[in-house]
Design a protein around this motif. Structure first.
Motif, short mmCIF file in Angstrom:
data_model
loop_
_atom_site.label_atom_id
_atom_site.label_comp_id
_atom_site.label_asym_id
_atom_site.label_seq_id
_atom_site.Cartn_x
_atom_site.Cartn_y
_atom_site.Cartn_z
N ILE A 36 0.84 -1.21 0.00
CA ILE A 36 0.00 0.00 0.00
C ILE A 36 0.87 1.25 0.00
O ILE A 36 0.61 2.21 -0.75
CB ILE A 36 -0.94 -0.01 1.22
CG1 ILE A 36 -1.99 -1.11 1.08
CG2 ILE A 36 -1.61 1.35 1.39
CD1 ILE A 36 -2.86 -1.29 2.30
N VAL A 37 1.90 1.25 0.83
CA VAL A 37 2.80 2.41 0.91
C VAL A 37 3.46 2.66 -0.45
O VAL A 37 3.52 3.80 -0.93
CB VAL A 37 3.87 2.20 2.00
CG1 VAL A 37 4.96 3.26 1.90
CG2 VAL A 37 3.24 2.22 3.38
N GLN A 38 3.97 1.60 -1.07
CA GLN A 38 4.62 1.73 -2.37
C GLN A 38 3.65 2.28 -3.41
O GLN A 38 3.97 3.21 -4.15
CB GLN A 38 5.16 0.38 -2.83
CG GLN A 38 5.45 0.26 -4.32
CD GLN A 38 6.55 1.17 -4.81
OE1 GLN A 38 7.42 1.55 -4.03
NE2 GLN A 38 6.52 1.54 -6.08
N GLY A 39 2.47 1.69 -3.48
CA GLY A 39 1.51 2.07 -4.50
C GLY A 39 1.04 3.51 -4.37
O GLY A 39 1.00 4.25 -5.35
N VAL A 69 0.41 -10.82 -2.00
CA VAL A 69 -0.35 -9.75 -1.33
C VAL A 69 0.29 -8.39 -1.59
O VAL A 69 -0.41 -7.42 -1.91
CB VAL A 69 -0.43 -10.02 0.19
CG1 VAL A 69 -0.93 -8.79 0.94
CG2 VAL A 69 -1.34 -11.21 0.47
N SER A 70 1.61 -8.30 -1.48
CA SER A 70 2.29 -7.03 -1.67
C SER A 70 2.16 -6.55 -3.12
O SER A 70 1.98 -5.35 -3.37
CB SER A 70 3.76 -7.13 -1.27
OG SER A 70 4.43 -8.10 -2.05
N PHE A 71 2.25 -7.49 -4.07
CA PHE A 71 2.12 -7.12 -5.48
C PHE A 71 0.72 -6.58 -5.77
O PHE A 71 0.55 -5.53 -6.41
CB PHE A 71 2.40 -8.33 -6.38
CG PHE A 71 2.07 -8.09 -7.83
CD1 PHE A 71 2.97 -7.43 -8.65
CD2 PHE A 71 0.86 -8.51 -8.37
CE1 PHE A 71 2.67 -7.20 -9.99
CE2 PHE A 71 0.56 -8.28 -9.70
CZ PHE A 71 1.46 -7.62 -10.51
N ILE A 117 -3.07 -2.18 -6.95
CA ILE A 117 -4.35 -1.51 -6.71
C ILE A 117 -4.15 -0.08 -6.24
O ILE A 117 -4.78 0.86 -6.74
CB ILE A 117 -5.19 -2.30 -5.69
CG1 ILE A 117 -5.62 -3.65 -6.28
CG2 ILE A 117 -6.43 -1.50 -5.27
CD1 ILE A 117 -6.35 -4.55 -5.31
N THR A 118 -3.26 0.12 -5.26
CA THR A 118 -3.06 1.47 -4.72
C THR A 118 -2.32 2.36 -5.70
O THR A 118 -2.51 3.59 -5.69
CB THR A 118 -2.32 1.42 -3.38
OG1 THR A 118 -1.13 0.62 -3.51
CG2 THR A 118 -3.20 0.81 -2.30
N ALA A 164 0.38 -1.27 -13.16
CA ALA A 164 -0.75 -0.34 -13.01
C ALA A 164 -0.67 0.82 -14.00
O ALA A 164 -1.65 1.14 -14.68
CB ALA A 164 -0.80 0.19 -11.57
N VAL A 165 0.50 1.45 -14.11
CA VAL A 165 0.62 2.62 -14.98
C VAL A 165 0.55 2.22 -16.46
O VAL A 165 -0.03 2.94 -17.27
CB VAL A 165 1.92 3.41 -14.68
CG1 VAL A 165 3.16 2.67 -15.14
CG2 VAL A 165 1.87 4.79 -15.31
N VAL A 166 1.09 1.06 -16.80
CA VAL A 166 1.01 0.59 -18.19
C VAL A 166 -0.44 0.28 -18.57
O VAL A 166 -0.90 0.67 -19.66
CB VAL A 166 1.89 -0.65 -18.41
CG1 VAL A 166 1.59 -1.30 -19.75
CG2 VAL A 166 3.37 -0.27 -18.35
N LEU A 167 -1.17 -0.40 -17.69
CA LEU A 167 -2.57 -0.72 -17.98
C LEU A 167 -3.43 0.53 -18.03
O LEU A 167 -4.32 0.66 -18.88
CB LEU A 167 -3.11 -1.71 -16.94
CG LEU A 167 -2.59 -3.15 -17.05
CD1 LEU A 167 -3.20 -4.01 -15.95
CD2 LEU A 167 -2.89 -3.74 -18.42
#
Length: 277
Positions: free
Chosen positions: A11-14, A225-227, A232-233, A54-57
């Motif tokens: 979550i923090v990364q995203g 989970v982390s991926f 998502i975030t 996420a950014v590519v999609l």
């Protein structure tokens, strides 16, 4: 690493990856708060992979359009494809500048920059320039059609500073693009599309550091989970930032950077050497 910790790191990364608040600083702070040190760069590659997917999609239509226009201009020289052709060229130029100078800076500075004092100072600098560009610099009106080589050089040089923990990649590219006179929409589009080769490139460079033993020690469920959390975030962060910048103000991010800098400098041991990317 517990499943809850893996979720929080994702979550923090995203959230922090595409907001102008430095994802590296947030990941470092999260590690210190949990008392957990990543085993090499393996886990960070997984976290970044969620963001890059996420950014590519999210920008898939834009990316396809840009690629088609690029090659169509080469083959057919349609005037309407010229702006997108050069826009793609400017992405490549800024990426090359960042990649070359970033590697030099990272090797030169090494561990001396991975301390709470340095991170707090970098966050404060990010906040200062966010205020400067918001309050004291008139936002330009130039679009992709008016972009030039100097814009790419300025943004590429600014993005290079993101190798320093606490300096936001998205923040530095947005500030530089707005300073160069691009309008908000163009600056945001350029910043996001520029993130794809930069994040992907840094992940590819870290492949040599991938350690199946280190990943196994984290756990398969935790990695999944982390991926997913990062993906998502990251998507939420992209959508929110685009909507916010269309009607919001960068100064709110500046205030957050200042507050986080105060927390870092007051709550963390200033002599700590942080093992981070």
């Amino acid at each position: 690493m517990s499943v809850l910790e893996a979720l929080i790191f994702g979550i923090v990364q995203g959230i922090a990856e595409f907001l102008p608040i430095s994802s590296t600083a947030h990941i470092v702070i999260a590690q210190l708060l949990f008392g957990y040190s990543f085993p090499g760069l393996s886990f960070e590659v997984i976290l970044h992979l969620g963001s890059i997917v996420a950014v590519v999609l999210y920008f898939r239509s834009d990316i396809i359009h840009l690629i088609n226009a690029f090659f169509r201009f080469i083959a057919q020289r349609h005037p309407e494809d010229r702006p997108e052709f050069f826009f793609a060229i400017y992405i490549v130029i800024a990426t090359l500048i960042t990649g070359f100078l970033g590697l030099l800076l990272e090797d030169f500075l090494a561990e001396s920059i991975k301390t709470p004092i340095f991170i707090a100072s970098s966050l404060a600098i990010t906040g200062f320039f966010l205020i400067l560009i918001e309050k004291y610099h008139k936002i330009g009106h130039r679009t992709e059609k008016e972009m030039n080589l100097l814009d790419a050089v300025i943004v590429g040089l600014a993005q290079t500073l993101a190798v320093l923990p606490g300096i936001s990649r998205s923040g530095s590219t947005l500030i530089a693009a707005l300073y160069a006179g691009l309008n908000r929409k163009t600056a945001v589009r350029y910043s996001f599309l520029l993130s794809i080769p930069v994040i992907l490139g840094s992940s590819v460079l870290a492949i040599d550091d991938l350690n199946t033993g280190a990943l196994a020690s984290i756990g398969t469920l935790q990695l999944i989970v982390s991926f997913i959390a990062s993906f998502i975030t990251s998507w939420i962060g992209i959508v929110w930032l685009i909507n916010f910048l269309n009607k919001g103000r960068l100064i709110y991010f500046a205030i957050y950077c200042f507050l986080l800098a105060i927390i870092v400098i007051t709550m963390l041991d200033p002599s700590t050497i942080i093992q981070a990317e």
